[in-house]
Design a protein around this motif. Structure first.
Motif, mmCIF file in Angstrom:
data_model
loop_
_atom_site.group_PDB
_atom_site.id
_atom_site.type_symbol
_atom_site.label_atom_id
_atom_site.label_comp_id
_atom_site.label_asym_id
_atom_site.label_seq_id
_atom_site.Cartn_x
_atom_site.Cartn_y
_atom_site.Cartn_z
ATOM 1 N N ARG A 1 -9.072 -39.158 42.369
ATOM 2 C CA ARG A 1 -9.693 -38.761 41.102
ATOM 3 C C ARG A 1 -10.899 -37.836 41.294
ATOM 4 N NH1 ARG A 1 -10.271 -44.352 41.661
ATOM 5 N NH2 ARG A 1 -12.399 -45.135 41.993
ATOM 6 N N GLN A 2 -11.350 -37.665 42.523
ATOM 7 C CA GLN A 2 -12.412 -36.691 42.775
ATOM 8 C C GLN A 2 -11.924 -35.269 42.530
ATOM 9 O OE1 GLN A 2 -15.576 -37.415 43.422
ATOM 10 N NE2 GLN A 2 -15.163 -39.618 43.409
ATOM 11 N N LYS A 3 -10.621 -35.041 42.729
ATOM 12 C CA LYS A 3 -10.082 -33.684 42.632
ATOM 13 C C LYS A 3 -8.995 -33.531 41.571
ATOM 14 C CE LYS A 3 -10.959 -32.549 47.500
ATOM 15 N NZ LYS A 3 -10.349 -32.103 48.786
ATOM 16 N N ASN A 4 -8.308 -34.604 41.231
ATOM 17 C CA ASN A 4 -7.126 -34.506 40.369
ATOM 18 C C ASN A 4 -7.399 -34.993 38.960
ATOM 19 O OD1 ASN A 4 -5.681 -33.589 42.570
ATOM 20 N ND2 ASN A 4 -4.877 -35.614 43.089
ATOM 21 N N ALA A 5 -6.577 -34.525 38.026
ATOM 22 C CA ALA A 5 -6.616 -34.973 36.634
ATOM 23 C C ALA A 5 -5.197 -34.997 36.098
ATOM 24 C CB ALA A 5 -7.493 -34.058 35.788
ATOM 25 N N GLN A 6 -4.946 -35.910 35.170
ATOM 26 C CA GLN A 6 -3.625 -36.033 34.548
ATOM 27 C C GLN A 6 -3.729 -35.665 33.064
ATOM 28 O OE1 GLN A 6 -0.309 -37.162 35.605
ATOM 29 N NE2 GLN A 6 -0.008 -36.251 33.567
ATOM 30 N N GLU A 7 -2.933 -34.689 32.632
ATOM 31 C CA GLU A 7 -2.889 -34.371 31.210
ATOM 32 C C GLU A 7 -2.191 -35.504 30.461
ATOM 33 O OE1 GLU A 7 -1.221 -30.585 30.321
ATOM 34 O OE2 GLU A 7 -2.588 -29.470 31.624
ATOM 35 N N LEU A 8 -2.787 -35.910 29.339
ATOM 36 C CA LEU A 8 -2.243 -37.015 28.555
ATOM 37 C C LEU A 8 -1.653 -36.547 27.233
ATOM 38 C CD1 LEU A 8 -5.127 -39.620 29.043
ATOM 39 C CD2 LEU A 8 -2.942 -39.516 30.278
ATOM 40 N N ALA A 9 -2.387 -35.721 26.512
ATOM 41 C CA ALA A 9 -1.956 -35.286 25.188
ATOM 42 C C ALA A 9 -2.834 -34.117 24.769
ATOM 43 C CB ALA A 9 -2.084 -36.429 24.180
ATOM 44 N N GLU A 10 -2.471 -33.495 23.666
ATOM 45 C CA GLU A 10 -3.312 -32.457 23.088
ATOM 46 C C GLU A 10 -4.179 -33.057 21.987
ATOM 47 O OE1 GLU A 10 -1.112 -29.071 21.820
ATOM 48 O OE2 GLU A 10 -0.038 -28.844 23.714
ATOM 49 N N VAL A 11 -5.338 -32.451 21.763
ATOM 50 C CA VAL A 11 -6.194 -32.908 20.670
ATOM 51 C C VAL A 11 -5.420 -32.896 19.353
ATOM 52 C CG1 VAL A 11 -8.213 -32.292 19.281
ATOM 53 C CG2 VAL A 11 -8.368 -32.292 21.786
ATOM 54 N N SER A 12 -4.535 -31.946 19.186
ATOM 55 C CA SER A 12 -3.748 -31.853 17.955
ATOM 56 C C SER A 12 -2.767 -33.009 17.791
ATOM 57 C CB SER A 12 -2.988 -30.527 17.911
ATOM 58 O OG SER A 12 -2.128 -30.403 19.039
ATOM 59 N N ASP A 13 -2.527 -33.775 18.858
ATOM 60 C CA ASP A 13 -1.673 -34.964 18.752
ATOM 61 C C ASP A 13 -2.408 -36.134 18.096
ATOM 62 O OD1 ASP A 13 0.573 -33.830 20.032
ATOM 63 O OD2 ASP A 13 -0.299 -34.230 21.999
ATOM 64 N N VAL A 14 -3.736 -36.027 17.954
ATOM 65 C CA VAL A 14 -4.553 -37.092 17.364
ATOM 66 C C VAL A 14 -4.630 -36.873 15.858
ATOM 67 C CG1 VAL A 14 -6.807 -38.211 17.349
ATOM 68 C CG2 VAL A 14 -5.894 -37.253 19.485
ATOM 69 N N PRO B 1 -6.384 -38.159 12.326
ATOM 70 C CA PRO B 1 -6.783 -36.763 12.265
ATOM 71 C C PRO B 1 -7.610 -36.406 13.493
ATOM 72 C CG PRO B 1 -8.229 -38.049 10.880
ATOM 73 C CD PRO B 1 -7.212 -39.011 11.423
ATOM 74 N N PRO B 2 -7.688 -35.108 13.855
ATOM 75 C CA PRO B 2 -8.374 -34.726 15.104
ATOM 76 C C PRO B 2 -9.879 -34.545 14.957
ATOM 77 C CG PRO B 2 -7.303 -32.818 14.133
ATOM 78 C CD PRO B 2 -6.969 -33.979 13.239
ATOM 79 N N ALA B 3 -10.516 -35.318 14.081
ATOM 80 C CA ALA B 3 -11.975 -35.297 13.976
ATOM 81 C C ALA B 3 -12.576 -35.816 15.276
ATOM 82 C CB ALA B 3 -12.421 -36.158 12.792
ATOM 83 N N PRO B 4 -13.771 -35.337 15.648
ATOM 84 C CA PRO B 4 -14.332 -35.720 16.956
ATOM 85 C C PRO B 4 -14.365 -37.218 17.216
ATOM 86 C CG PRO B 4 -15.603 -33.930 15.997
ATOM 87 C CD PRO B 4 -14.616 -34.352 14.950
#
Length: 475
Positions: free
Chosen positions: A278-291, A293-296
């Protein structure tokens, strides 16, 4: 009171404090286990008498109109979560050495009754966002093919679920500060505290006591304590918790995540906590638009839910699919209608200042409808942080003067309409005033920052009346 096996309960004198969503199931379960159950209840109205008659038909003793006196011979009290710790009943119990449990504590102790295979609990608490996050979590878990249910403070009795016939792989459990106060032995697989802000201080007595009760959700966590990077107090609770060896602190943030965090990068929800290296890698989970409503603040809810799901081993695809399948409950930043280029949004669930601030932060130019029962809250910080977004304010409700005074101090240039009425018809007048004040491109936002009971049965009715008033604008 033993481990919760049937033999431990046979003939035990148990007092259940309060009828309602938690008290009635507790009384029935304990009676079924062979305990001698007495229910005490402050109220003595028609509904209480009807509930009492149903329990008495089973052989349960019910005392209406007397929730203060400890029944003779009581060996355990199981209380409804809303009963305040300083009630005379609990003072008497403490003096007599009688333990007090909540319905959550009872469910936790009974979860392995009769050799049942207990489902792990993924727990969610916080001042705001609990229900939405718990429902998101359940949706993600279901998308992973797991048998689950959203339970607890969400309105589904934990007792009914843990003692029911349906087997579950994991439970998504919403817990209030009240429930946590009365659940000393709860130990979750993983848990999240979403945020902390002053609320229910009349019940807890102080912010310190409120935070301490919220922090109980981390005690004994096995895999992950999920906290809000933007809210230092939640991380402090993790530091103070006594967890199982190997349990990790996992943060969520609306910014780019560091190692052991989930966050947002270029409109993508990403995981740097539950990945190799996890120091170097990241996993994409979803897009903000998948939430939705996408309010912060709702994106933050989604990240917390994803953190708990990932702690349970859920694959990234299930996070995306679960968020896409999720539909929020009514009265949570719900778009009602557009009238003459103005959006009307119902966030009646924003019953405190912290929730209202998150709601106000989601829009740029707002005619704000606010007011109700303040529950001891102050409004200076909310108004100061939101002033630049306010085109105008319409105030209703019993404690509206507190908001008006904060506006005078921190946003004196913002026009304010103060409706001196607390009847339900005031909402139509408020919406009509908001329409007069709004211009094209504005949002008329019901985010009261107060409880509803001065004018309405609950926040649901308040939101419904708002939506009805908006519908009459276009008539």
């Amino acid at each position: 009171m033993g481990s919760g096996q049937v033999t431990d309960w046979q003939g035990k004198n148990v007092t259940v404090a309060g009828l309602g969503v938690s008290g009635i199931p507790a009384a029935r379960v304990l009676h079924g286990l062979g305990a001698r159950v007495t229910v005490v209840n402050d109220g003595d109205d028609a509904r209480a008498r009807e509930q009492a008659a149903e329990l008495e038909a089973l052989g349960v003793t019910v005392r209406l109109g007397d929730g203060a006196t400890l029944p003779e011979g009581t060996e355990l009290i199981v209380t409804a979560p809303g009963w305040k710790p300083d009630k005379p009943l609990f003072t008497a119990a403490h003096e007599a050495g009688v333990p007090v449990w909540g319905d959550v504590e009872l469910a936790w102790r009974l979860r392995e009754l009769d050799g049942r295979k207990a489902a792990p609990w993924l727990c969610v608490t916080g001042t705001n966002g609990k229900t939405t996050t718990t429902q998101m979590l359940a949706s993600i878990l279901k998308a992973a093919g797991l048998r689950t249910a959203a339970v607890g403070n969400i309105g589904v009795s934990l007792l009914d679920v843990v003692l029911g016939e349906e087997p579950y792989d994991v439970l998504a459990v919403e817990l209030s500060s009240y429930q946590l106060h009365w659940a000393p032995s709860l130990r979750a697989h993983s848990a999240a505290v979403l945020n902390l802000a002053p609320d229910h201080l009349d019940w807890h007595g102080s912010m310190e006591a409120y935070a301490k009760d919220k922090g109980r959700v981390y005690e004994g966590n096995q895999v992950a304590c999920v906290y809000n990077v933007a809210d230092r107090s939640t991380e402090d609770l993790v530091r103070e918790a006594d967890v199982e060896e190997g349990c990790r602190a996992v943060g969520f943030t609306l910014g780019a995540p560091g190692p052991s965090q989930l966050g947002v990068v270029d409109g993508i929800l990403v995981d740097r906590a539950f990945v190799e290296n996890r120091q170097k890698n990241a996993q994409e989970l979803a897009e903000v638009s998948d939430v939705n409503p996408p309010a912060p603040h709702n994106v933050a809810n989604a990240l917390a839910a994803a953190g708990l799901a990932r702690a349970f081993g859920v694959p990234a695809k299930a996070v995306r699919d679960g968020l896409r399948a999720f539909t929020p409950d009514a009265h949570r930043i719900a778009h009602v209608a557009d009238v003459d280029g103005v959006a009307y949004v119902d966030d009646s669930k924003a019953t405190n200042t912290h929730a209202a601030q998150a709601s106000l932060a989601a829009y740029e130019s707002i005619v704000w409808i606010a007011g109700g029962l303040a529950k001891g809250a102050t409004f200076d910080e909310l108004v100061a942080k939101s002033a630049k977004r306010l085109r105008a304010v319409v105030l209703i409700g019993a404690d509206r003067a507190l908001i008006r005074e904060a506006l005078a101090r921190h946003a004196p240039e913002v026009p304010v309409v103060d409706l001196d009425r607390t009847d339900t018809g005031a909402m139509l007048a408020a919406v009509q005033e908001a329409r007069r004040l709004a211009v094209e491109g504005d949002t008329v936002l019901l985010a009261p920052a107060c409880a509803s009971m001065d004018m309405f049965t609950n926040y649901n009715q308040r939101g419904d009346v708002f939506a009805q008033a908006v519908s009459e604008l276009g008539a």
